[in-house]
Design a protein around this motif. Structure first.
Motif: not given
Length: 717
Positions: A479, A517, A519, A705, A708, A710
């Motif tokens: 992200r 999540r 990071y 940001d 994103d 994934q």
């Protein structure tokens, strides 16, 4: 529970036994000294469960408050006190009871799995809201002969033996007229499943049991049970109480066994919630979840119940014959008789239409422990898959709904139109076919008494073929400049990118999902250090999320709509360099959808591709939001494309316009657009594994940001 009349009201309650005269007992007590009483045998009404219970203290048995034969109603068999019929002492009953008690103790029958299940003791059942495992689920005292029956299966067994011994030995000395008068009150008529089990384990001669139970016999003759099947009606999102599908038992007579299309010779046993129609839907839903309503057993002629699903709701149905022996079928029906009038709380997620079917089978198949194999939440499709895994399903029959048959006709007309060219008459014909009023085609005859031969191929919605409903996944993504790992779980159910086999087309419903999540970031390498998220965040918690797609160019009735209740992380565009934060969010959508492409030949399936447009409204609240809230309205539009059997893609553009309220600060926006585009792609490795690619881009210029991306591994279990 209550039972709905089959064709006429069947009186299922037993007449309460009158109290025995106590005056002779009082006189006998005065005349007999303590020394003379010491030489008398102990009356059976006093000896109860001392030999079966864990402690050695004899217990007394009390009469339940409802219409049930009780151990206290049994006259002391060895006293000089006469019964209402002036019968002599019954030493044969004492001898019989002694033999039974010896066998019960030797074989530990009081703890036998079947006996405990007949009393609703479920030692291995996974129920989040269950009572202690040492206690029956039944609170109703009419279900027990012993005052300790709810807590002690041994106490209840001994009380049954006391009454049964009395009845068996009295039947040979009582004239036929009195036997017929008392028949409906006998323990064999009130608890026929319990007595049938005791007859087998204690080797009781059939000839010694009451010859007739008029009310039970009349009820059983109406049902004429020969075979049982489980009927599965697929999920129906347009009625939230039916969103997770439904199951019921089909009771077949000899006629409907010989010809399954003759459904007017069959009955439906339906376990459902006895809700209050006056309650609003939110109240109804909450009470159904927490046991605020009692359950109901409804027994209707099968055509009436079946028509509701395939004609009124237009839901495809699958019927599976249960691999049960004739004696097991009869025992299940006897147990239904015993339990149909009980008042039990209904729990939408744990004690529902599906769990009751497993409970009934568990009674006759104690070695399989079906209920204990399911998670806390019991879903109808899970039950079908479990029965299939345990080899309890026999022949299968698919019955298309009315809309499925209209869609099959529509597919043929559109195919001919494409081959011959478009013309106005074809358009008129298509509109007539789509109309349920102008085209009343159905799988049932006009009089709704029989099933017509199926004219189309089977659709790909057999619940046996679907992926498991629970899901766990691990994803690696980026992200902005931040790398992360997502760890998520979903208790159920299915979204439009999941493997579609076994589900209604375009089915989209999920809930009880959460994502964490993690990071992986370097605080010194980013120019947006202040706006970076924390190392570990709760990304999303979804309570419920769903969309109902009813394409306007298909034969399906209903609207296209969606709803969401969740907590999710957002980065709003009201402030410069704002951080993302968790907000509570409630949304609703209403719009249109269209199906396109080439459907499977000779089926009632819609074309495999889907596009949609929603008008949306959303309200969010959270401390990180400007003024603590925002409301938005806008348009959501997207398409879902079935590339092949293993690969699907979906793209969507969301165009919400958000409003926070007026602000005096010059650098804070009170209202703004925040477009977001998303792309999803899933590849199925097999029925239980898949890879999914998700990508999104936030077009709001104040968001730090924007992108994103994934890739996740998904495991269904």
């Amino acid at each position: 529970m209550s039972i709905k009349p089959i064709s006429s009201s069947v009186n299922c309650t037993l007449t309460k036994i009158g109290q025995r005269a106590r005056l002779p007992v009082a006189i006998a007590g005065i005349l007999l000294s303590a020394q003379s009483q010491a030489f008398l045998p102990t009356p059976l009404s006093v000896v109860t469960t001392g030999e079966l219970a864990d402690n050695s203290t004899p217990e007394s048995v009390t009469a339940p408050q409802k219409n049930v034969v009780t151990a206290k109603a049994v006259v002391p068999l060895s006293s000089n006190v006469q019964t209402d019929a002036q019968q002599p002492p019954n030493s044969a009953a004492e001898s019989l009871l002694t033999d039974w008690r010896t066998q019960v103790k030797t074989e530990n029958l009081a703890q036998h799995t079947t006996w405990r299940r007949l009393l609703y003791f479920y030692d291995g059942q996974n129920r989040a809201l269950a009572k202690k495992k040492t206690e029956s689920l039944i609170d109703d005292p009419s279900f027990f002969l012993s005052e300790r029956g709810q807590q002690d299966s041994g106490a209840e067994l001994d009380a049954m033996l006391v009454v049964l011994a009395q009845e068996l030995t009295q039947s040979s000395t009582t004239n036929d007229k009195r036997v017929n008068t008392q028949a409906n009150r006998s323990i064999s008529c009130r608890f026929p499943a319990r007595v049938a089990w005791l007859k087998n384990v204690l080797t009781i001669d059939d000839a010694s049991l009451p010859a007739e139970c008029p009310e039970l016999d009349e009820w059983t003759q109406k049902l004429a049970p020969e075979q049982l099947s489980i009927m599965f009606a697929q999920e129906y999102l347009d009625n939230p109480t039916s969103a997770f599908a439904h199951t019921l038992l089909r009771i077949d007579s000899k006629a409907s066994v010989a010809d399954p299309s003759q459904i007017h010779h069959a009955y439906a046993l339906n376990y459902t919630v006895g809700g209050n129609p006056a309650d609003s839907f939110p109240v109804y839903a909450v009470k159904s979840m927490i046991g605020g309503y009692d359950s109901i057993i409804e027994i209707d002629p099968y055509p009436e119940r079946f028509a509701k699903y395939i004609q009124d709701d237009e839901r495809d149905a699958w019927t599976y014959q249960l691999n049960l022996t004739p004696s097991e079928v009869q025992q299940i029906i006897r147990h239904v008789w015993e339990t149909k009038d009980l008042e039990l709380p209904y729990y939408f997620a744990t004690d529902n239409c599906a769990s009751e079917i497993l409970r009934l089978i568990d009674v006759v198949r104690p070695q399989q422990h079906l209920l204990s194999q399911l998670p806390y939440v019991v879903v109808p499709s899970d039950v079908v898959q479990l029965l299939n895994k345990e080899s309890l399903l026999g022949s299968t029959n698919y019955t298309p709904a009315d809309s499925t048959l209209r869609q099959a006709q529509l597919n043929k007309v559109k195919e001919q139109r494409d081959q011959l060219g478009y013309h106005n008459s074809a358009k008129q014909m298509i509109n007539e076919i789509k109309s349920a009023q102008l085209n009343p085609v159905s799988s049932m005859s006009d009089n709704k008494q029989t099933l017509l031969p199926r004219s189309i191929a089977v659709s790909d919605n057999n619940p046996i073929d679907r992926h498991p409903l629970q899901l766990g996944y691990v994803g690696m993504g980026q992200r902005g400049d931040n790398n992360y790992i997502d760890i998520g779980v979903r208790a159920g159910y299915h979204d439009t990118l999941d493997r579609p086999s076994g589900f209604p087309q375009f089915f989209d419903l999920g809930g009880a999902a959460a994502t964490l999540r993690l990071y992986d970031k370097d605080d010194h390498s980013s120019s947006h250090r202040d706006s970076q998220p924390k190392s570990v965040v709760l990304q999303n918690v979804t309570l419920i999320r769903g969309r109902s797609f009813n394409p306007i160019n298909s034969a399906k009735k209903g609207k296209t709509w969606g709803a969401t209740i969740e907590a999710t992380r957002v980065n709003d565009g009201s402030q410069e360099n704002g951080t993302d934060h968790l907000v509570g969010s409630v949304g609703y959508e209403s719009g249109w959808s269209w199906a396109f492409g080439t459907p499977k030949a000779n089926t009632g399936e819609m074309p495999p591709q889907l596009c949609y447009t929603f008008l949306s409204g959303t309200a969010q609240t959270g401390r990180g939001l400007n003024k603590g809230f925002r409301v938005g309205t806008g348009v959501n539009a997207g398409c879902r494309y079935q590339i092949n059997n293993q690969l699907r893609a979906q793209a969507e553009l969301q165009l919400p316009y958000w409003y926070h309220g007026n602000s005096n600060e010059s650098d804070v926006r009170g209202h703004y657009w925040q477009p977001v585009s998303t792309l999803g792609l899933q590849y199925d490795i097999d029925k239980k594994q898949a890879l999914r690619l998700n990508a999104s881009y936030d077009w709001q210029d104040r968001v730090a940001d924007h992108d994103d991306v994934q890739l996740s591994y998904r495991r269904y279990f």
